[in-house]
Design a protein around this motif. Structure first.
Motif, PDB file in Angstrom:
ATOM      1  N   TYR A  49       0.839  -1.198   0.000  1.00 13.60           N
ATOM      2  CA  TYR A  49       0.000   0.000   0.000  1.00 13.60           C
ATOM      3  C   TYR A  49       0.877   1.252   0.000  1.00 13.60           C
ATOM      4  O   TYR A  49       1.878   1.324   0.713  1.00 13.60           O
ATOM      5  N   LYS A  50       0.488   2.239  -0.825  1.00 10.79           N
ATOM      6  CA  LYS A  50       1.202   3.509  -0.900  1.00 10.79           C
ATOM      7  C   LYS A  50       0.189   4.645  -0.807  1.00 10.79           C
ATOM      8  O   LYS A  50      -0.955   4.504  -1.236  1.00 10.79           O
ATOM      9  N   GLU A  51       0.626   5.743  -0.238  1.00 16.97           N
ATOM     10  CA  GLU A  51      -0.230   6.935  -0.230  1.00 16.97           C
ATOM     11  C   GLU A  51      -0.330   7.477  -1.654  1.00 16.97           C
ATOM     12  O   GLU A  51       0.654   7.526  -2.387  1.00 16.97           O
ATOM     13  N   GLU A  52      -1.531   7.877  -2.029  1.00 14.40           N
ATOM     14  CA  GLU A  52      -1.744   8.337  -3.391  1.00 14.40           C
ATOM     15  C   GLU A  52      -1.093   9.694  -3.629  1.00 14.40           C
ATOM     16  O   GLU A  52      -1.098  10.569  -2.759  1.00 14.40           O
ATOM     17  N   THR A  53      -0.553   9.857  -4.823  1.00 18.95           N
ATOM     18  CA  THR A  53       0.101  11.107  -5.187  1.00 18.95           C
ATOM     19  C   THR A  53      -0.910  12.232  -5.363  1.00 18.95           C
ATOM     20  O   THR A  53      -0.691  13.367  -4.936  1.00 18.95           O
ATOM     21  N   SER A  55      -4.927  13.129  -4.739  1.00 15.47           N
ATOM     22  CA  SER A  55      -6.138  12.701  -4.060  1.00 15.47           C
ATOM     23  C   SER A  55      -7.378  12.990  -4.903  1.00 15.47           C
ATOM     24  O   SER A  55      -7.326  13.716  -5.903  1.00 15.47           O
ATOM     25  N   HIS A 133      -3.131  -3.399  -4.047  1.00 12.27           N
ATOM     26  CA  HIS A 133      -2.639  -3.484  -2.670  1.00 12.27           C
ATOM     27  C   HIS A 133      -3.642  -4.185  -1.748  1.00 12.27           C
ATOM     28  O   HIS A 133      -3.576  -4.017  -0.521  1.00 12.27           O
ATOM     29  N   ARG A 166     -10.733   1.618   4.445  1.00 12.11           N
ATOM     30  CA  ARG A 166      -9.650   1.298   3.510  1.00 12.11           C
ATOM     31  C   ARG A 166      -9.908  -0.046   2.826  1.00 12.11           C
ATOM     32  O   ARG A 166      -9.582  -0.209   1.640  1.00 12.11           O
ATOM     33  N   ASP A 227       1.057   4.397  -7.983  1.00  7.38           N
ATOM     34  CA  ASP A 227       0.736   4.389  -6.555  1.00  7.38           C
ATOM     35  C   ASP A 227       0.091   3.082  -6.098  1.00  7.38           C
ATOM     36  O   ASP A 227      -0.379   2.993  -4.953  1.00  7.38           O
TER      37      ASP A 227
END
Length: 290
Positions: A49-53, A55, A133, A166, A227
């Motif tokens: 999992y990655k934080e989105e570039t 939003s 993810h 999530r 992402d």
């Protein structure tokens, strides 16, 4: 009577927008995505999992602000150049023609944006495709000895994670709403500027802006794959949804044919029509004959 029709038109416009927007709100508040299973050896959902570039709020906000500003500026300068539709009267007050034209264009753009968003979001809930993810977010535990899992396709499982929001988002990969909305804005902008963005200066300025907006939409879609938010096919279908809606809304709802009196290309000086119709090789002989 004309004023009454104008007011009723505004009321009906907002009513139609509300009818399209309410299902979107209902999906967000009460919708539950289809709980699709997964294969044990499916490596496409094993990414971290990655934080989105970019939003959702950033895409929606920048897209709407950019389009509204573009429409207001273009319509204002068109009115200053004498290409407006003339003044309107609303409840006894004079409404500038460029403001009314802006209202109509922004309303049509918003209607199309709501339609494409409802189309993509509805597919998310119905299909329930797992994001890349998903395993990292859900941390699923198959139910031991469950008959539903006997073929290697895990349907009966529980998520060890307690982050319900999530996990819900991890079940809605197809299609990409980011890609759909960004491409919708890009194609609508390209068509709108092509039809109404007239300027006698640099011929490349308008096309440079069109290319820049298209590349920005392209980057939004690529960032979703980077992402680990979507599979490449999710972004591809999202692009198609946005482009198709932009074309349909611009051509059949905004109806640019009402601007057909204006040239669809940059203004070019035109040579006066020739008075004779003789071919060029015959013209010298005709002059000598006189």
């Amino acid at each position: 009577m004309a004023v009454d029709k104008l007011i009723w038109k505004i009321i009906l416009d907002f009513f139609v927008l509300a009818c399209v927007s309410f299902p979107l709100l209902a999906l967000v508040l009460w919708g539950k995505p289809y709980q699709r299973g997964y294969f044990v050896n499916d490596t496409s959902i094993l990414l971290p999992y990655k934080e989105e570039t970019i939003s959702v709020g950033a895409v929606a906000g920048s897209g709407f602000v950019f389009m509204v500003a573009t429409i207001l500026i273009v319509e204002f300068f068109r009115d200053r150049q004498g290409k407006g539709i003339g003044e309107k009267f609303l409840s006894g007050a004079v409404l500038p023609g460029w403001l009314w034209e802006s209202y109509q264009t922004i309303g049509i753009f918003t209607f199309g944006a709501s339609c494409q968003q409802l189309t993509s979001d509805l597919a998310k809930y119905v299909i329930g495709r797992l994001r890349p993810h998903f395993i990292d977010v859900c941390r699923p535990h198959p139910i031991t000895n469950s008959s539903l899992n006997r073929l290697g396709y895990i349907i009966d499982y529980v998520c060890a994670s307690n982050d319900g929001d999530r996990i819900k988002e991890a079940r809605m990969s197809f299609p990409s709403s980011h890609a759909s909305f960004s491409m919708y804005c890009a194609i609508f902008f390209i068509f709108y500027i092509q039809v109404k963005g007239k300027w006698r200066g640099s011929k490349l300025l308008r096309h440079g802006l069109q290319y820049a907006v298209l590349i920005a939409a392209w980057f939004v879609g690529l960032s979703r794959v980077q992402d680990h938010m979507h599979h490449w096919s999710d972004v591809t279908v999202g692009f198609l949804i946005g482009a198709i809606y932009a074309c349909l809304v611009f051509i059949y709802v905004l109806k640019p044919k009402k601007y057909s009196a204006l040239p669809m290309t940059w203004d070019e000086p035109q040579a006066p029509p020739a008075n004779n119709i003789l071919p060029s090789n015959v013209l010298p002989r005709a002059v000598l004959a006189r």
